[in-house]
Design a protein around this motif. Sequence first.
Motif, PDB file in Angstrom:
ATOM      1  N   VAL A  77      -1.859  -3.351  -5.688  1.00  0.00           N
ATOM      2  CA  VAL A  77      -1.518  -1.981  -5.314  1.00  0.00           C
ATOM      3  C   VAL A  77      -2.681  -1.368  -4.542  1.00  0.00           C
ATOM      4  N   ARG A  78      -2.399  -0.812  -3.386  1.00  0.00           N
ATOM      5  CA  ARG A  78      -3.368  -0.026  -2.635  1.00  0.00           C
ATOM      6  C   ARG A  78      -2.701   1.287  -2.239  1.00  0.00           C
ATOM      7  N   ASP A  79      -3.449   2.216  -1.686  1.00  0.00           N
ATOM      8  CA  ASP A  79      -2.906   3.533  -1.347  1.00  0.00           C
ATOM      9  C   ASP A  79      -3.093   3.802   0.136  1.00  0.00           C
ATOM     10  N   GLN A 109      -5.556  -0.560   4.796  1.00  0.00           N
ATOM     11  CA  GLN A 109      -4.961  -1.048   3.557  1.00  0.00           C
ATOM     12  C   GLN A 109      -3.979  -2.195   3.798  1.00  0.00           C
ATOM     13  N   TYR A 127      -3.051   3.157   6.398  1.00  0.00           N
ATOM     14  CA  TYR A 127      -2.390   1.855   6.357  1.00  0.00           C
ATOM     15  C   TYR A 127      -3.067   0.816   7.248  1.00  0.00           C
ATOM     16  N   GLY A 153       2.923   6.893 -11.535  1.00  0.00           N
ATOM     17  CA  GLY A 153       3.277   7.884 -10.537  1.00  0.00           C
ATOM     18  C   GLY A 153       4.702   8.352 -10.730  1.00  0.00           C
ATOM     19  N   ASP A 175       3.767   0.378  -7.833  1.00  0.00           N
ATOM     20  CA  ASP A 175       2.857   1.015  -8.782  1.00  0.00           C
ATOM     21  C   ASP A 175       3.629   1.767  -9.864  1.00  0.00           C
ATOM     22  N   ALA A 191       0.825  -1.202   0.000  1.00  0.00           N
ATOM     23  CA  ALA A 191       0.000   0.000   0.000  1.00  0.00           C
ATOM     24  C   ALA A 191       0.864   1.259   0.000  1.00  0.00           C
ATOM     25  N   TRP A 192       2.188   1.100  -0.025  1.00  0.00           N
ATOM     26  CA  TRP A 192       3.046   2.240  -0.325  1.00  0.00           C
ATOM     27  C   TRP A 192       3.372   2.143  -1.809  1.00  0.00           C
ATOM     28  N   ARG A 193       2.752   2.996  -2.589  1.00  0.00           N
ATOM     29  CA  ARG A 193       2.726   2.829  -4.041  1.00  0.00           C
ATOM     30  C   ARG A 193       4.105   2.815  -4.713  1.00  0.00           C
ATOM     31  N   GLU A 220      -1.404   5.975   1.865  1.00  0.00           N
ATOM     32  CA  GLU A 220      -1.282   7.403   2.156  1.00  0.00           C
ATOM     33  C   GLU A 220      -2.646   8.090   2.098  1.00  0.00           C
ATOM     34  N   VAL A 221      -3.516   7.635   1.229  1.00  0.00           N
ATOM     35  CA  VAL A 221      -4.848   8.240   1.081  1.00  0.00           C
ATOM     36  C   VAL A 221      -5.852   7.594   2.020  1.00  0.00           C
TER      37      VAL A 221
END
Length: 274
Positions: free
Chosen positions: A131-133, A142, A139, A109, A106, A100-102, A135-136
Amino acid sequence: MTKICLVGIDGLRLDQAIDRPDPIAPTLARLAAEGIRTDLEMEVPTISGPGWASLLTGTTHAQHGIRDNSFIGSRLWEYPDLLSRAYYRNQSVRTFAAAAWRPLVDPVGPAGPVIHPRLEQQWAGKHQVVVRDGEVYGYETQDAVITAGAVADLGAMGREVYFVYLGETDIAAHVFGSVGPEYAAAIRRCDEHLARLVAAVSARADQGEDWLVVVVTDHGHLDEGGHGGDSAIERSSFTIARRFGPDQTLDWPEQLAPHQLVDALLTFIPAGSP
């Protein structure tokens, strides 16, 4: 072939997790007691971008060119990651990465990804990326999603190399410091995720498969939270390695530099066909 599950827990301090009379990470403590623990000293700056790049590609800061989380100066495309190198070593290897830290996974970006997307292998079913996010969306939630996806894939596919990243511990230390109840709660939740991953690996090992679980972190944290400098606690990292399956003997380095982790893991992947 020994299958590998590498679990990265960002910003984890072992002195807070297991090196205490009342360990708050019982799964990690059990892996350390039953397996082999090796201390690592991370390069400065002790920041996630360069730290994970070194751990996952087997290169130093000078080689991969990353100095911070902007990834400016990156030469990652010149240095394949652990999963890619395992596949290039043996093209029967199937790989899985979830984070989840892109910047780790990912390709969309400005930063990263550390783990090459390898689209041709994804299309062929040889490589899976989740992939998850964090930061948005946070954690705490996610990391749970990441773990669920990895556990499901372990049960259904049992691929040869996994990388699963958990990030809540690092955020908790930044916000609350690394010696308080909030950091401890984040450690407990990450340890619960680790327990699910280990249970999935154990279930496959019970069917006769040979597995290696390795847990690693990218840096420590100051008591008040924060990292990047050259203090002993900020540079502190580790590997905890435990083998599961019919043969549980393990030859694992007693001394290890961060950029040597990939080569240590690749010794479990035979060249050519399994």
